[in-house]
Design a protein around this motif. Structure first.
Motif, short mmCIF file in Angstrom:
data_model
loop_
_atom_site.label_atom_id
_atom_site.label_comp_id
_atom_site.label_asym_id
_atom_site.label_seq_id
_atom_site.Cartn_x
_atom_site.Cartn_y
_atom_site.Cartn_z
N MET A 1 26.19 100.25 -95.30
CA MET A 1 26.82 101.38 -95.95
C MET A 1 26.94 102.52 -94.96
SD MET A 1 23.90 103.03 -98.49
CE MET A 1 24.59 104.57 -98.93
N HIS A 2 27.85 103.42 -95.22
CA HIS A 2 28.06 104.61 -94.40
C HIS A 2 27.60 105.85 -95.14
CE1 HIS A 2 31.14 102.01 -92.50
NE2 HIS A 2 30.84 102.69 -91.43
N PRO A 18 30.84 109.52 -90.05
CA PRO A 18 30.29 108.41 -90.84
C PRO A 18 29.30 107.62 -89.98
CG PRO A 18 32.55 107.94 -90.20
CD PRO A 18 32.23 109.30 -89.68
N VAL A 19 28.11 107.42 -90.48
CA VAL A 19 27.05 106.72 -89.74
C VAL A 19 26.58 105.53 -90.57
CG1 VAL A 19 24.74 106.96 -88.74
CG2 VAL A 19 26.38 108.83 -88.52
N HIS A 20 26.45 104.37 -89.93
CA HIS A 20 25.97 103.17 -90.61
C HIS A 20 24.47 103.30 -90.86
CE1 HIS A 20 29.63 101.60 -88.73
NE2 HIS A 20 29.60 100.65 -89.63
N VAL A 21 24.08 103.10 -92.12
CA VAL A 21 22.67 103.21 -92.51
C VAL A 21 22.34 102.14 -93.55
CG1 VAL A 21 22.58 105.72 -92.11
CG2 VAL A 21 23.16 104.84 -94.39
N GLU A 22 21.04 101.98 -93.77
CA GLU A 22 20.58 101.19 -94.92
C GLU A 22 19.60 102.05 -95.69
OE1 GLU A 22 18.73 97.63 -93.50
OE2 GLU A 22 17.04 98.68 -92.62
N PHE A 29 17.09 107.10 -95.32
CA PHE A 29 17.94 106.03 -94.81
C PHE A 29 17.55 105.68 -93.38
CE2 PHE A 29 20.23 108.42 -97.96
CZ PHE A 29 20.82 107.46 -98.75
N ARG A 30 17.73 104.41 -93.01
CA ARG A 30 17.49 103.95 -91.64
C ARG A 30 18.85 103.82 -90.95
NH1 ARG A 30 14.77 99.93 -92.81
NH2 ARG A 30 12.77 100.96 -92.60
N VAL A 31 18.95 104.41 -89.76
CA VAL A 31 20.18 104.35 -88.97
C VAL A 31 20.29 102.96 -88.35
CG1 VAL A 31 21.41 105.34 -86.99
CG2 VAL A 31 19.99 106.82 -88.45
N LEU A 32 21.44 102.31 -88.53
CA LEU A 32 21.64 100.95 -88.02
C LEU A 32 22.28 100.92 -86.64
CD1 LEU A 32 22.80 99.17 -91.30
CD2 LEU A 32 20.51 99.25 -90.28
N TYR A 33 23.12 101.90 -86.33
CA TYR A 33 23.81 101.98 -85.04
C TYR A 33 23.76 103.42 -84.56
CZ TYR A 33 25.70 97.56 -86.66
OH TYR A 33 25.84 96.28 -87.13
N SER A 34 23.46 103.62 -83.30
CA SER A 34 23.45 104.98 -82.76
C SER A 34 24.83 105.59 -82.88
CB SER A 34 23.01 104.98 -81.29
OG SER A 34 21.64 104.63 -81.18
N PRO A 35 24.90 106.82 -83.41
CA PRO A 35 26.20 107.44 -83.61
C PRO A 35 26.81 107.97 -82.32
CG PRO A 35 24.46 108.90 -84.34
CD PRO A 35 23.80 107.60 -83.95
N GLY A 36 28.09 108.22 -82.37
CA GLY A 36 28.80 108.75 -81.21
C GLY A 36 28.83 110.26 -81.16
#
Length: 149
Positions: A1-2, A18-22, A29-36
């Motif tokens: 999810m974002h 928008p940041v991918h999290v769970e 929430f836990r960040v799944l991918y480091s954001p830009g």
């Protein structure tokens, strides 16, 4: 999810990434991918996020977020750089025409990371790189790294 995380304001209006999290629990929430674009976090970190997208890192996942930017584009340098980052346990988390976002375990060592990105910059003079979660807005080492730096 974002999740839309608030970056600040642009032209008087809120700006978001928008940041991918769970989900972890509640507003955590836990960040799944480091954001830009969003600063202060890397993949594996846990955030508390309010209704307006403002966030606070409440737990660290042991990773560094590193970004490389180049106005002329990053397509030519990405394969070699990603290979080097993968050799030290990192991964490419995002790519746009002018930028790359990596997650690299802190255990890889900041000296090793600096050497890799300094070489990439030397080979591509228009490029610049930065950590996304090492320095605060005053360019001081973030508190979470002081004990391991």
């Amino acid at each position: 999810m974002h999740l839309l995380l608030r970056l600040g304001e642009r032209n008087g209006k809120p700006d978001y990434e928008p940041v991918h999290v769970e989900p972890v629990a509640g507003h955590r929430f836990r960040v799944l991918y480091s954001p830009g674009l969003a600063y202060g976090m890397a993949a594996g970190d846990e955030l508390e996020v309010d209704e307006e997208g403002r966030y606070e890192v409440v737990a660290r996942g042991g990773n560094l977020s590193v970004r490389l930017l180049c106005g002329s584009g990053v397509a030519d340098m990405e394969p070699s750089l990603t290979e080097q980052i993968e050799r030290i346990g990192g991964r490419l988390d995002g790519q746009v025409r002018a930028g790359l976002a990596y997650t690299i375990p802190l255990s890889a060592g900041r000296d090793v990371i600096r050497r890799i990105f300094a070489k990439a910059k030397l080979e591509n003079p228009g490029a610049l790189w930065e950590y996304g979660n090492v320095y605060d807005e005053d360019s001081k080492l973030m508190e979470w790294l002081r004990s391991v730096a």
